[in-house]
Write an enzyme that holds these catalytic residues in place. Structure first.
Site, short mmCIF file in Angstrom:
data_model
loop_
_atom_site.label_atom_id
_atom_site.label_comp_id
_atom_site.label_asym_id
_atom_site.label_seq_id
_atom_site.Cartn_x
_atom_site.Cartn_y
_atom_site.Cartn_z
N ARG A 1 0.81 -1.23 0.00
CA ARG A 1 0.00 0.00 0.00
C ARG A 1 0.84 1.27 0.00
O ARG A 1 0.40 2.29 -0.51
CB ARG A 1 -0.93 -0.02 1.21
N ASP B 1 -15.78 9.71 7.73
CA ASP B 1 -14.67 8.77 7.56
C ASP B 1 -13.37 9.52 7.81
O ASP B 1 -13.32 10.74 7.73
CB ASP B 1 -14.67 8.18 6.14
C1 SAM Z 1 -13.99 -1.51 5.69
S1 SAM Z 1 -14.57 0.14 5.62
C2 SAM Z 1 -16.23 -0.04 6.21
C3 SAM Z 1 -17.22 0.78 5.40
C4 SAM Z 1 -18.69 0.56 5.77
N1 SAM Z 1 -18.97 0.98 7.12
C5 SAM Z 1 -19.08 -0.87 5.58
O1 SAM Z 1 -19.33 -1.59 6.55
O2 SAM Z 1 -19.14 -1.30 4.42
C6 SAM Z 1 -13.72 0.86 7.03
C7 SAM Z 1 -13.62 2.38 6.98
O3 SAM Z 1 -13.20 2.85 8.26
C8 SAM Z 1 -12.40 3.99 8.07
N2 SAM Z 1 -11.61 4.21 9.29
C9 SAM Z 1 -10.56 3.49 9.75
N3 SAM Z 1 -10.10 4.00 10.89
C10 SAM Z 1 -10.87 5.06 11.19
C11 SAM Z 1 -10.89 6.02 12.24
N4 SAM Z 1 -10.01 5.98 13.24
N5 SAM Z 1 -11.83 7.00 12.20
C12 SAM Z 1 -12.72 7.05 11.19
N6 SAM Z 1 -12.76 6.18 10.16
C13 SAM Z 1 -11.84 5.20 10.16
C14 SAM Z 1 -11.59 3.67 6.83
O4 SAM Z 1 -11.11 4.83 6.19
C15 SAM Z 1 -12.61 2.89 5.97
O5 SAM Z 1 -13.23 3.72 5.02
#
Ligand code: SAM
Length: 284
Positions: A45, A156
């Protein structure tokens, strides 16, 4: 003996100490765990960022993110897992429509407000799915709801992914996850992509927000979707986050979490489990 370089990672030098430094950075910034087993993933990445920065060693890239906030944001964008899809874990949308929505819709009809939070919304499929489900199969219903005080806050950590979410434009393959009648009503074909209808898009406010930091929101939410992000956190981080989510949920409100996530023991007593990874906050 420690492996000096990740397997197949020959372009840039990347040793366990580099991985440890990046893991510490991403944990402190976002709460995301990157154990040594993720070394190959981290290399894959971040190597494009090392290349784009004109560097030849990860050690130099680590020094760069240390001093350059813009590159820090890019590194976090590259390291987060943004996998999502329309109507992912569709039982949550079914539950919401059947058990939460009737009372909320009624409230909107009497000029009340409804607030929903999609926390860690990634590229927007989650909040848009929810709105399309609420708006239903008739355009007229969407026009009615667009005159009400219905809002989804979608947040996000990743700047880049929020830009995609706001655009509301998806590859046809991605859009095929929307049930046909909803897709025909709420998405329009635009070349090789599908665009979410403006009536849907204008109900969502996309904002950058780190779940670990202070939250600027004041009010409480009628439902919170916080799915498939806690899997990346350790237990204390999950527990702190869930405690704060519970505080932000109105009594009787619903919390939806990801399929492999669970409520921490200290938080669970404040909720009734009402379905698969679906919880209702007990009234005070
Ligand atoms: C796997 S996706 C899940 C998306 C959606 N909620 C779903 O279930 O399909 C995880 C998301 O969490 C975000 N993320 C990770 N750490 C985070 C944090 N500390 N605060 C806010 N968002 C975060 C990432 O950028 C990513 O877009």
């Amino acid at each position: 003996m420690t492996a000096a370089v990740a397997p197949r990672a020959t372009e840039f030098r990347f040793d366990p100490a580099d991985h440890a430094a990046i893991a510490a950075f991403v944990y402190e910034t976002a709460g995301i765990l990157m154990p040594p087993g993720k070394m190959q993933l981290v290399y894959g990445r971040l190597a494009p960022r090392v290349r784009a920065s004109g560097l030849t060693r990860f050690a130099d890239y680590i020094a760069l993110i240390d001093r350059d906030p813009v590159e820090r944001t890019r590194a976090i964008d590259a390291l987060t897992t943004n996998h999502t899809s329309f109507f992912r874990e569709s039982h949550h949308f079914d539950h919401f429509l059947e058990h939460a929505w009737p009372a909320l819709d009624q409230r909107l009809g009497t000029r009340g407000k409804v607030r929903i939070w999609s926390a860690a919304c990634s590229s927007g499929e989650e909040p848009y799915s929810l709105l399309m489900a609420m708006f239903g199969k008739e355009r007229g219903n969407g026009q009615r709801l667009s005159r009400t005080d219905l809002r989804i806050l979608a947040t996000d950590l990743s700047t880049e992914i929020l830009t995609a979410a706001k655009a509301g434009r998806y590859a046809l393959d991605t859009a095929s996850g929307v049930p046909t009648t909803l897709r025909e009503t709420w998405m329009t074909r635009d070349g090789d992509a599908a665009q979410v209808h403006p009536l849907v898009r204008e109900r969502v406010a996309f904002r950058k927000l780190n779940l670990l930091e202070d939250w600027p929101m004041r009010g409480r939410f009628d439902a919170i979707f916080c799915r498939n992000v806690m899997i990346y956190f350790d237990e204390p981080t999950k527990e702190r986050l869930q405690t704060r989510l519970a505080e932000r949920l109105a009594p009787g409100g619903f919390l939806y979490i990801g399929h492999s996530e669970r409520l921490s023991a200290s938080v669970a007593p404040g909720f009734t489990c009402v379905g698969r990874t679906t919880f209702q906050k007990v009234a005070a």
